[in-house]
Design a protein around this motif. Structure first.
Motif, PDB file in Angstrom:
ATOM      1  N   LYS A 131      -1.139  10.126   1.000  1.00  0.00           N
ATOM      2  CA  LYS A 131       0.170  10.168   1.648  1.00  0.00           C
ATOM      3  C   LYS A 131       0.098  10.858   3.012  1.00  0.00           C
ATOM      4  N   ASP A 132       1.153  10.637   3.786  1.00  0.00           N
ATOM      5  CA  ASP A 132       1.220  11.201   5.143  1.00  0.00           C
ATOM      6  C   ASP A 132       1.565  12.686   5.073  1.00  0.00           C
ATOM      7  N   LEU A 133       0.711  13.421   4.353  1.00  0.00           N
ATOM      8  CA  LEU A 133       0.906  14.861   4.190  1.00  0.00           C
ATOM      9  C   LEU A 133      -0.275  15.660   4.711  1.00  0.00           C
ATOM     10  N   ILE A 134      -1.274  14.951   5.250  1.00  0.00           N
ATOM     11  CA  ILE A 134      -2.468  15.631   5.756  1.00  0.00           C
ATOM     12  C   ILE A 134      -2.527  15.496   7.271  1.00  0.00           C
ATOM     13  N   ASP A 135      -3.233  16.435   7.891  1.00  0.00           N
ATOM     14  CA  ASP A 135      -3.380  16.443   9.346  1.00  0.00           C
ATOM     15  C   ASP A 135      -4.690  15.769   9.742  1.00  0.00           C
ATOM     16  N   ALA A 136      -4.656  14.999  10.808  1.00  0.00           N
ATOM     17  CA  ALA A 136      -5.870  14.350  11.311  1.00  0.00           C
ATOM     18  C   ALA A 136      -6.862  15.407  11.783  1.00  0.00           C
ATOM     19  N   GLY A 137      -8.136  15.152  11.524  1.00  0.00           N
ATOM     20  CA  GLY A 137      -9.185  16.048  11.990  1.00  0.00           C
ATOM     21  C   GLY A 137      -9.336  17.326  11.198  1.00  0.00           C
ATOM     22  N   LYS A 138      -8.638  17.441  10.080  1.00  0.00           N
ATOM     23  CA  LYS A 138      -8.710  18.644   9.243  1.00  0.00           C
ATOM     24  C   LYS A 138      -9.325  18.282   7.900  1.00  0.00           C
ATOM     25  N   GLU A 139     -10.234  19.113   7.417  1.00  0.00           N
ATOM     26  CA  GLU A 139     -10.884  18.853   6.140  1.00  0.00           C
ATOM     27  C   GLU A 139      -9.995  19.257   4.972  1.00  0.00           C
ATOM     28  N   TYR A 140     -10.021  18.417   3.928  1.00  0.00           N
ATOM     29  CA  TYR A 140      -9.335  18.696   2.669  1.00  0.00           C
ATOM     30  C   TYR A 140     -10.330  18.481   1.528  1.00  0.00           C
ATOM     31  N   MET A 141      -9.934  18.923   0.347  1.00  0.00           N
ATOM     32  CA  MET A 141     -10.749  18.666  -0.838  1.00  0.00           C
ATOM     33  C   MET A 141     -10.107  17.548  -1.648  1.00  0.00           C
ATOM     34  N   LEU A 142     -10.871  16.479  -1.851  1.00  0.00           N
ATOM     35  CA  LEU A 142     -10.436  15.360  -2.681  1.00  0.00           C
ATOM     36  C   LEU A 142     -11.057  15.513  -4.065  1.00  0.00           C
ATOM     37  N   VAL A 143     -10.220  15.422  -5.095  1.00  0.00           N
ATOM     38  CA  VAL A 143     -10.694  15.514  -6.476  1.00  0.00           C
ATOM     39  C   VAL A 143     -10.278  14.241  -7.203  1.00  0.00           C
ATOM     40  N   ILE A 144     -11.249  13.501  -7.727  1.00  0.00           N
ATOM     41  CA  ILE A 144     -10.968  12.335  -8.562  1.00  0.00           C
ATOM     42  C   ILE A 144     -11.148  12.746 -10.020  1.00  0.00           C
ATOM     43  N   LEU A 145     -10.151  12.415 -10.848  1.00  0.00           N
ATOM     44  CA  LEU A 145     -10.186  12.782 -12.258  1.00  0.00           C
ATOM     45  C   LEU A 145     -10.240  11.526 -13.123  1.00  0.00           C
ATOM     46  N   ALA A 146     -11.043  11.592 -14.194  1.00  0.00           N
ATOM     47  CA  ALA A 146     -11.171  10.462 -15.115  1.00  0.00           C
ATOM     48  C   ALA A 146     -11.348  10.999 -16.528  1.00  0.00           C
ATOM     49  N   ASP A 147     -10.670  10.388 -17.493  1.00  0.00           N
ATOM     50  CA  ASP A 147     -10.848  10.756 -18.901  1.00  0.00           C
ATOM     51  C   ASP A 147     -12.011   9.957 -19.472  1.00  0.00           C
ATOM     52  N   VAL A 148     -12.988  10.684 -20.044  1.00  0.00           N
ATOM     53  CA  VAL A 148     -14.198  10.056 -20.582  1.00  0.00           C
ATOM     54  C   VAL A 148     -14.432  10.606 -21.988  1.00  0.00           C
ATOM     55  N   ASN A 149     -14.267   9.751 -22.994  1.00  0.00           N
ATOM     56  CA  ASN A 149     -14.525  10.158 -24.383  1.00  0.00           C
ATOM     57  C   ASN A 149     -13.786  11.445 -24.759  1.00  0.00           C
ATOM     58  N   GLY A 150     -12.543  11.535 -24.369  1.00  0.00           N
ATOM     59  CA  GLY A 150     -11.743  12.694 -24.744  1.00  0.00           C
ATOM     60  C   GLY A 150     -11.906  13.894 -23.830  1.00  0.00           C
ATOM     61  N   LYS A 151     -12.760  13.790 -22.823  1.00  0.00           N
ATOM     62  CA  LYS A 151     -12.943  14.874 -21.861  1.00  0.00           C
ATOM     63  C   LYS A 151     -12.469  14.416 -20.487  1.00  0.00           C
ATOM     64  N   THR A 152     -12.077  15.373 -19.652  1.00  0.00           N
ATOM     65  CA  THR A 152     -11.707  15.055 -18.274  1.00  0.00           C
ATOM     66  C   THR A 152     -12.857  15.416 -17.352  1.00  0.00           C
ATOM     67  N   ALA A 153     -13.367  14.413 -16.646  1.00  0.00           N
ATOM     68  CA  ALA A 153     -14.424  14.636 -15.659  1.00  0.00           C
ATOM     69  C   ALA A 153     -13.788  14.723 -14.278  1.00  0.00           C
ATOM     70  N   ARG A 154     -14.229  15.693 -13.489  1.00  0.00           N
ATOM     71  CA  ARG A 154     -13.691  15.910 -12.146  1.00  0.00           C
ATOM     72  C   ARG A 154     -14.794  15.703 -11.117  1.00  0.00           C
ATOM     73  N   TYR A 155     -14.444  15.066 -10.005  1.00  0.00           N
ATOM     74  CA  TYR A 155     -15.400  14.750  -8.945  1.00  0.00           C
ATOM     75  C   TYR A 155     -14.847  15.302  -7.620  1.00  0.00           C
ATOM     76  N   TYR A 156     -15.628  16.179  -6.979  1.00  0.00           N
ATOM     77  CA  TYR A 156     -15.159  16.894  -5.795  1.00  0.00           C
ATOM     78  C   TYR A 156     -15.898  16.427  -4.541  1.00  0.00           C
ATOM     79  N   THR A 157     -15.152  16.211  -3.468  1.00  0.00           N
ATOM     80  CA  THR A 157     -15.764  15.943  -2.169  1.00  0.00           C
ATOM     81  C   THR A 157     -14.785  16.356  -1.078  1.00  0.00           C
ATOM     82  N   ARG A 158     -15.303  16.755   0.054  1.00  0.00           N
ATOM     83  CA  ARG A 158     -14.438  16.983   1.211  1.00  0.00           C
ATOM     84  C   ARG A 158     -14.043  15.634   1.809  1.00  0.00           C
ATOM     85  N   VAL A 159     -12.857  15.598   2.393  1.00  0.00           N
ATOM     86  CA  VAL A 159     -12.370  14.367   3.006  1.00  0.00           C
ATOM     87  C   VAL A 159     -11.687  14.727   4.316  1.00  0.00           C
TER      88      VAL A 159
END
Length: 852
Positions: A131-159
Motif C-alpha cells: 500500500k501507499d504507506l511507505i516512503d520511496a528510497g527508505k528500507e523496510y522489513m518485508l515478512v512473508i508468512l505461510a502455514d506449513v503442517n500446522g506451523k507458521t514459517a516466516r521469511y524476512y527480507t529488506r525491501v
C-alpha cells in the motif's frame, strides 16, 4: 538325583530364555530410542527480478527481532509490486500473508493476505502490491508468512521502493556479476574483457585457489590448470543496494576432474561490489572462495593424510589427549576419526547424500568442537540456523554429545535466540566452553552464562564483557577481563569457577594483553603514560609485562631497559614487544627497537595437525597430517543416529542489555556480517577496511562505504558562520557546538556549559534529543565525509585545544570551518587527511533519531 538334574536343566532354560528376552527387548528399545535427523519441511521463497530468481529465503519457526534481521534486500516495482515463488517441496502450504514493518521493528506498516497466487506442481507463484504507506528510497522489513503442517514459517527480507527504475540498478549489477563469473571459465576468450576489471598486484595471493580477489592474477581468476568440467547455475543474492553501489553474491558448485580421473566437487562463493554509472559499470571489489566438499572418499585418504584438497587452511581440528582420536570440520560438517577402531564418522551435518537440496545445504550455522576424549566421544555446538530436525527453522546454540560406542548423538541443551543467525554465530566465536563437570559457558549479548547440562539450570556469572577488555586461554577454560576503569583484572577458571584478581597500584592501570596457551599475559601502566597517537588511538605505555599461570604463579616479569612497551603480539611461545620512548617536543611516542620474551616451554603441537602442500596443478592444498597410518582398505565409515528424548531441553536466556546505554554496532561486508562491536569507532574502521556498512541495534545505518555525492556543503552552517559576530574571540569548541546545535534549531549557551564542566559529548547528548552521539577517534578523515554527505557536521579536535568543523567536500577538497581564524575555506582532501592525522583524528558527530 533325577530332581536335581531337572532343576539344573530348568534353571539353564530359564536363564537362556531370560537372556533372549532381555536382549530382544533391549534391542527393540535401542532402535526405538534413536532415529535419523528429521528431514527439512519448510518451503523456500525467492523473488522475481525481471524474470530472474534472486534472494532465496529460508523459513523461521519463531518471530524474530526485526531490528536484528538485516539479510538481503529486494526492490519493488515502481508501483510497489512484489513477485515471488514459494517452493513447497511437496508440503501442504496455506494462509499466505505478508507484513511490512519499519526496519527498527518499532511499528507495523501493513499486514495483508496474499490472494493473487497460482500453483504449478511444487511451485506457488504469487504477487502483491504494498500500500501507499511507505516512503520511496527508505528500507523496510518485508515478512512473508505461510502455514506449513500446522506451523507458521516466516521469511524476512529488506525491501525498498525505488519509485522510478533509475534510482537503483540491481538488474544491471546482477547481469554484470553473472557475465563476469561465466567468463571466468573461458580463459582463452575472456582475457580482454575481464582483465580491464582486475587490479592484479602484489596484494593478490596466487598461491591457492581457495581465495581469489580483484588483486589476483588473470590465471588465478580463470581457474589455472584445475580442469573444471562443469559448474552449476549460480544462486543470486542481492546483499546491499545503495544509490551508487550494489553488493551481489553468487553461490554455485564446480566439478574438477583430477589427474587420476576422479571427480571433486567444490562449493564456490563469489561477492561483487559494483558501482553503476550511465557510462559504464565499475567493479570496485571482487572476492571468491573455493572449498572442497569432503565425503571421506577413498581417494581423499592415504596412509597418514586426509586430504581436503583446495580448501581454506583455517580448518578446526581438536584431538584427544593421546591423539588417537580427532575431530575436524569440513564445509559445515563434523567428522571424527578413531585410529584405535580404524573408523571415520560423519557425526553431524545438515546435508548428506539423501538430504541435499537448498534447505539442507544452506550455510546458516557454525559447528564448534568443544571436547574430544580417548573413548572417541565428542562434545560440540551448532550455532545459528537449524536447517532441519527437532529445531527446524529455529536460531540458537545446540549442544550435542556424540557417543562413539553407541554411534549416537544426544542433544544436551538448546539455547534459542530471536537474533539473526549471523549475530548468534558471531557471539559463538567468543566464550563457548564445556567443563568436565558438565557446565556450559556461553556469551550472550556481552554477558557470560553458566548452564548445567544435566539439570538445565542457568545463571549469569559475568556481566558486560566488552570486546576490548577480555581474553580467553587457548583451551577456553580460563577467562580474564578488566573493569572499565582498568584498575583491576578478574581471572576465572571456568572448570572450577575459582576467581582471582590482579589490582593496579595507585596511579597505575592494568591491561589484559592475551594468553600464551593457558598462561595470562598482562601489562602495568602509569596513568601519566597514556597518550593518543596521530591516528587518535589510545596508546598505553606499559612499564612492565607479566606472565602468570592458571594458578596465579608468576612465570615471567619483564621491564623494558629503555622506554615503555606499547603493544605485544603472541606467536606460539614467543612474545614480540613493541617499545617506544616519549618525546615531549612532538608530543608523541617514538618507536624503539622491538624486544621479545621467549617461553622456554615449547608450545605443544598436536599429533594430528593441518598442513599445506604445494602441488603443480592445484597449487596449495590443505591436508590433515595423521598421527598413525590409516588402513584405507578396512576403514569403516559411520553415520550416527539422533537419540530421542521426552520433554524439552531448551534453556531460554533473555538478554537484559540496554540498547541505549550499551549499544552494539554490526559490521556487514561482501559476504554478510563480519563482526559485532561495542565501540562505534572500531565498527567504522572495520567497515571502512571491509568494505561495508555499519548498523546499530535499531537497524539504522551508522556508516556506509562510498556512495558520496560529487559535492555537498552544509550551507546553513556556512551562512551562520558568515553572520557570527566576533567568532575569533570565542572558544572554538563552544562555537562548533553552537553551530551543530543551531543547525538543528537548538539555541543554548555551549560556552557556559563547557565552563561548568560539561563535556562535548554530554552537551550534544543532552540537547540532541533522540540522536546518538558518536565518538569516532582513530577513524580516517575520508570516512567522516559520509556524515557531511547527509548534512551532518563533524567536529574535529586539534592538539592545541582548538576545534574545527568539516561541513563540505567535493572531488578534490573539503570545506572546513575554523573558528580560531573565523574562516570557512577549502582544503585539499589529502591535506585535510594529513592535518587531522597529525592531530590524532579526534572526531565527534551524531546520528539523527529514527522517525517512524
Amino acid at each position: 538325583m533325577k530332581n536335581a538334574i531337572f532343576k539344573s536343566i530348568y534353571t539353564i532354560i530359564v536363564f537362556v530364555v531370560s537372556v533372549f528376552l532381555i536382549g530382544h527387548f533391549t534391542n527393540v528399545e535401542t532402535v526405538d530410542m534413536t532415529a535419523e535427523m528429521g528431514k527439512a519441511t519448510f518451503p523456500t521463497v525467492t523473488f522475481d527480478l525481471n524474470g530472474r530468481e534472486v534472494n532465496m529465503l529460508h523459513g523461521y519457526a519463531t518471530e524474530m527481532e526485526v531490528a536484528h534481521m538485516r539479510g538481503e534486500i529486494i526492490t519493488t516495482s515502481a508501483s510497489r509490486g512484489v513477485s515471488f515463488k514459494l517452493n513447497t517441496y511437496g508440503e501442504a502450504v496455506t494462509n499466505l500473508k505478508f507484513e511490512v514493518r519499519q526496519v527498527s521493528g518499532n511499528s507495523l506498516v501493513e499486514n495483508s493476505d496474499i490472494t493473487d497466487v497460482t500453483t504449478d506442481g511444487d511451485i506457488i507463484s504469487g504477487k502483491f502490491q504494498i500500500k501507499d504507506l511507505i516512503d520511496a528510497g527508505k528500507e523496510y522489513m518485508l515478512v512473508i508468512l505461510a502455514d506449513v503442517n500446522g506451523k507458521t514459517a516466516r521469511y524476512y527480507t529488506r525491501v525498498i521502493w525505488p519509485e522510478n527504475q533509475d534510482s537503483y540498478h540491481p538488474e544491471e549489477a546482477i547481469s554484470f556479476a553473472l557475465n563476469f563469473s561465466n567468463k571466468s571459465f573461458d580463459k582463452a576468450g575472456a582475457s580482454e574483457e575481464l582483465s580491464k576489471y582486475m587490479e592484479s598486484n602484489s596484494e593478490g595471493d596466487n598461491s591457492s585457489f581457495s581465495h581469489v580477489t580483484i588483486n589476483s592474477s588473470y590465471d588465478q581468476l580463470t581457474w589455472g590448470n584445475l580442469n573444471i568440467t562443469n559448474h552449476t547455475e549460480p544462486r543470486v543474492m542481492v546483499r546491499d543496494i545503495q544509490p551508487q553501489t550494489s553488493i551481489i553474491g553468487l553461490e554455485y558448485q564446480v566439478t574438477q576432474k583430477t589427474e587420476d580421473g576422479s571427480e571433486k566437487i567444490y562449493n564456490i562463493e563469489e561477492a561483487y561490489r559494483i558501482r553503476y554509472t550511465s557510462d559504464r559499470i565499475y567493479l570496485l571489489n571482487f572476492d571468491r572462495t573455493m572449498n572442497y566438499i569432503f565425503n571421506a572418499d577413498i581417494s581423499d585418504i592415504t596412509d597418514n593424510v586426509i586430504s581436503l584438497w583446495i580448501t581454506d587452511p583455517n580448518v578446526s581440528v581438536k584431538e584427544s589427549d593421546g591423539g588417537s582420536i580427532f575431530a575436524f570440520i569440513s564445509e559445515g560438517r563434523l567428522y571424527v576419526y578413531n585410529s584405535n577402531e580404524n573408523k571415520i564418522a560423519l557425526v553431524f551435518g545438515f546435508y548428506d547424500e539423501e538430504n541435499n537440496d537448498e534447505r539442507d545445504t544452506f550455510k546458516g550455522n557454525t559447528i564448534h568442537i568443544l571436547s574430544v576424549d580417548e573413548a572417541g566421544n565428542v562434545e560440540f555446538a551448532v550455532s545459528g540456523y537449524m536447517n532441519r530436525g527437532e529445531h527446524e527453522g529455529c536460531v540458537g546454540n545446540a549442544i550435542y554429545k556424540y557417543d562413539s560406542q553407541l554411534n549416537t548423538i544426544e542433544e544436551m541443551v538448546f539455547v534459542p535466540s530471536t537474533l539473526h543467525q549471523d549475530i548468534v554465530r558471531a557471539y559463538s566465536e567468543g566464550v563457548l566452553y564445556v567443563s568436565k563437570g558438565g557446565e556450559l559457558f556461553i556469551r550472550i549479548d556481552g554477558d557470560v552464562y553458566m548452564i548445567d547440562l544435566e539439570q538445565r539450570g542457568q545463571k549469569k556469572i559475568i556481566e558486560n564483557l566488552s570486546e576490548d577488555r577480555y581474553s580467553q586461554s587457548d583451551s577456553g577454560s580460563i577467562i580474564a577481563w578488566q573493569d572499565e576503569s582498568k584498575k583491576s583484572v578478574q581471572i576465572m577458571n571456568l572448570s572450577t569457577q575459582i576467581q582471582s584478581e590482579i589490582k593496579a597500584d595507585a596511579g597505575d592501570l592494568v591491561r589484559v594483553l592475551g594468553f600464551m596457551g593457558e598462561d595470562l599475559v598482562y601489562g602495568m601502566v602509569h596513568e601519566s603514560d597514556v597518550h593518543m597517537d596521530r591516528m587518535g588511538t589510545t596508546v598505553y605505555g606499559m612499564y612492565s609485562i607479566h606472565i602468570v599461570d592458571s594458578e596465579g604463579n608468576v612465570l615471567e616479569n619483564y621491564s623494558p631497559p629503555q622506554g615503555v612497551v606499547t603493544n605485544i603480539s603472541i606467536e606460539d611461545n614467543l612474545i614480540r614487544l613493541s617499545r617506544a620512548q616519549w618525546n615531549d617536543g612532538s608530543g608523541l611516542y617514538e618507536e624503539l627497537i622491538d624486544d621479545q620474551i621467549m617461553n622456554t616451554l615449547k608450545k605443544e603441537v598436536g599429533s594430528n595437525f593441518i598442513s599445506v602442500a604445494a602441488t603443480e596443478n592445484y597449487k596449495n592444498i590443505t591436508q590433515i597430517s595423521v598421527k598413525s597410518n590409516i588402513k584405507t582398505k578396512s576403514l569403516i565409515l559411520q553415520t550416527p543416529n539422533m537419540t530421542l528424548y521426552e520433554g524439552s531441553r531448551e534453556v531460554e536466556i533473555k538478554s537484559d542489555r540496554d540498547f541505549e546505554s550499551e549499544p552494539y554496532y554490526f559490521v556487514y561486508g561482501m559476504y554478510g556480517l563480519i563482526n559485532v562491536y561495542d565501540n562505534p569507532a572500531d565498527a567504522v574502521n572495520g567497515a571502512y577496511n571491509a568494505p561495508g556498512v555499519v548498523t546499530n541495534d535499531e537497524n539504522q545505518y551508522v556508516w556506509v562505504r562510498g556512495n558520496l555525492l560529487t559535492s555537498n556543503q552544509i550551507m546553513y552552517i556556512t551562512n551562520l558562520a558568515e553572520n557570527y559576530e566576533n567568532m575569533t574571540a570565542e572558544d572554538s569548541t563552544s562555537v562548533c557546538l553552537d553551530m551543530i546545535l543551531q543547525h538543528k534549531g537548538i539555541s543554548v549557551n555551549a560556552k557556559s556549559m563547557l565552563e561548568q564542566g560539561e563535556s562535548v559529548v554530554d552537551i550534544l547528548k543532552n540537547n540532541l534529543v533522540g540522536a546518538r552521539v558518536l565518538e569516532l577517534d582513530g577513524c580516517p578523515m575520508e570516512a567522516m565525509l559520509y556524515y557531511v554527505n547527509q548534512d551532518i557536521p563533524v567536529m574535529a579536535t586539534l592538539n592545541d585545544g582548538n576545534s574545527i568543523l568539516i561541513i563540505g567536500f567535493n572531488d578534490l577538497n573539503t570545506v572546513l570551518l575554523e573558528p580560531s581564524t573565523g574562516q570557512v575555506y577549502k582544503l585539499g582532501r589529502g591535506d585535510t587527511t594529513s592535518l587531522l592525522e597529525n592531530n590524532g583524528n579526534h572526531f565527534i558527530t551524531y546520528l539523527p533519531g529514527i522517525s517512524n
